[in-house]
Design an enzyme around this catalytic site. Structure first.
Site, PDB file in Angstrom:
ATOM      1  N   VAL A   1       0.721  -1.177   0.069  1.00 57.07           N
ATOM      2  CA  VAL A   1      -0.334   0.251   0.352  1.00 57.07           C
ATOM      3  C   VAL A   1       0.822   1.149   0.137  1.00 57.07           C
ATOM      4  CG1 VAL A   1      -2.204   1.321   1.455  1.00 57.07           C
ATOM      5  CG2 VAL A   1      -1.757  -1.209   0.993  1.00 57.07           C
TER       6      VAL A   1
ATOM      7  N   ALA B   1       4.541   4.349   2.769  1.00 59.79           N
ATOM      8  CA  ALA B   1       3.885   3.149   2.349  1.00 59.79           C
ATOM      9  C   ALA B   1       4.438   1.716   3.158  1.00 59.79           C
ATOM     10  CB  ALA B   1       5.105   2.572   0.864  1.00 59.79           C
ATOM     11  N   LYS B   2       3.424   0.454   2.700  1.00 57.69           N
ATOM     12  CA  LYS B   2       3.556  -0.356   3.869  1.00 57.69           C
ATOM     13  C   LYS B   2       3.532  -1.813   3.281  1.00 57.69           C
ATOM     14  CE  LYS B   2       5.095  -1.214   8.162  1.00 57.69           C
ATOM     15  NZ  LYS B   2       5.953  -0.682   9.065  1.00 57.69           N
ATOM     16  N   GLY B   3       3.560  -3.252   3.500  1.00 59.54           N
ATOM     17  CA  GLY B   3       3.681  -4.487   2.490  1.00 59.54           C
ATOM     18  C   GLY B   3       3.308  -5.043   3.956  1.00 59.54           C
TER      19      GLY B   3
END
Length: 376
Positions: free
Chosen positions: A20, A65-67
């Site tokens: 994201v 952001a992050k995953g």
């Protein structure tokens, strides 16, 4: 993304993965990748927003952001873990890159996983692209000082906050929850600065010594036995008793949601510094504010890791690497400037440091968006 891999027994398993990007007004997305059975899209969305705020609050040129992948990595073999990482990287490869979005380690991911991500992305680009991820091994363009960076940042913000409050660090009584890369390093540096670390709590239990714990000896014990429990030079105490100990500074540096309103009522500290992400609940936050206890929020206190990740990215672009001393000096400068700007806003608007951090961060993000304007 769907992440199918062939398991060692020949069957195919499908895992669900996410990446994201919350906001990229100030620069490429930046945030970790976690492997955990409880990963959901909603969680990754929330964490990416958190990264937007954190990066803006400390004024580094990144968005948020992050995953994550919904998986229990303990159930995979090293071979399966590598396949999972490479397939996930390939699936999100169209939206990541050193000028687009830069992943990093998070829960259950590490330098080896970053090495596989970098190699997979590079293979698809037809050239070695070290700057696509941070938190890599030193041998592949990683940065010195990265491992201790978050704990060092917690120490630096504690020192600055104490100084602004007129609280002498020399002789101050400190209690720390969590004794890993963040809590352990912060405790070690606080003890070196003359503070008395009187109690530590980790997943194995809680220990205290009113005269001050020997932090290096406790670290050696924890490495050998897996935790602080059973340390000969300290007294074991109940996990709930830990929160009511007389102290000047509390550093919750373990898990989120640890300090609710009930625990916050019992805390005797003048200063609370969030080493973990979200260790104080909303209700706990209100209790600290009502009681006049100063709280340094996570978005400033534990940002040392992302700042040194930024240094790694910069070094990768130039292929010129700094010494650990240079890295630590730059970290001190950025964290002091970030803390001072937040402290000044808190004083100006008579709000908590958490509210001030969000004011500073959101102002920077909205200014960037406004200046960029709309295209076409």
């Amino acid at each position: 993304v769907d992440v199918p891999i062939e398991l060692d027994n020949g069957t195919v398993a499908h895992f669900e993965g996410y990446r994201v990007q919350h906001n990229v007004s100030r620069g490429p997305g930046k945030g970790g990748v976690r492997y955990h059975p409880d990963v959901t899209l909603e969680e990754v969305m929330a964490l990416s927003a958190w990264m937007t705020i954190k990066n803006a609050a400390v004024n580094i040129p990144y968005g948020g952001a992050k995953g994550g992948i919904r998986v229990d990595p303990k159930k995979l073999s090293p071979n399966e873990l590598e396949k999972l990482t490479r397939r996930y990287t390939s699936e999100i490869g169209v939206i990541i890159g050193p000028t687009k979005d830069i992943p990093a380690p998070d829960v259950n991911t590490n330098g080896q996983i970053m090495a596989w991500m970098m190699d997979t992305y590079s293979a698809n680009q037809g050239a070695t692209v070290t700057g696509v991820v941070t938190g890599k091994p030193i041998e592949l363009g990683g940065s010195l000082g990265r491992v201790k960076a978050t704990g060092r940042g917690v120490f630096l913000t504690t020192r600055e906050a104490a100084r602004n409050m007129g609280l002498a660090l020399d002789g101050a009584r400190v209690i720390v929850q969590g004794f890993g890369n963040v809590g352990g390093v912060a405790a070690e540096l606080l003890a070196q600065a003359g503070a008395k670390v009187v109690a530590i709590q980790d997943h194995t239990g809680s220990v205290k010594n009113d005269k001050g714990l020997d932090v290096p000896a406790l670290q050696a014990h924890a490495r050998k036995t897996g935790g602080v429990k059973g340390f000969a030079e300290a007294e074991a105490i109940g996990d709930e008793d830990f929160w009511g100990l007389p102290c000047d500074i509390l550093v919750p540096a373990a898990l989120e949601g640890q300090v609710d309103d009930k625990r916050a009522e019992r805390v005797k500290a003048r200063l609370v510094v969030e080493g973990a992400n979200g260790p104080v609940t909303k209700a706990g936050d209100k209790v600290f504010a009502d009681r006049g206890i100063t709280l340094v929020p996570d978005v400033i206190a534990n940002s040392g890791g992302v700042i040194v990740s930024y240094f790694e990215w910069v070094q990768d672009f130039s292929s010129f690497f700094w010494t650990e001393t240079e890295i630590n000096e730059r970290l001190v400068r950025i964290m002091k400037e970030a803390f001072t700007s937040v402290w000044d806003v808190a004083q100006q608007h008579k709000v908590t440091l958490r509210t001030a951090a969000y004011i500073v961060a959101c102002t920077r993000i909205l200014q960037a968006r406004d200046l960029r304007g709309l295209y076409p």
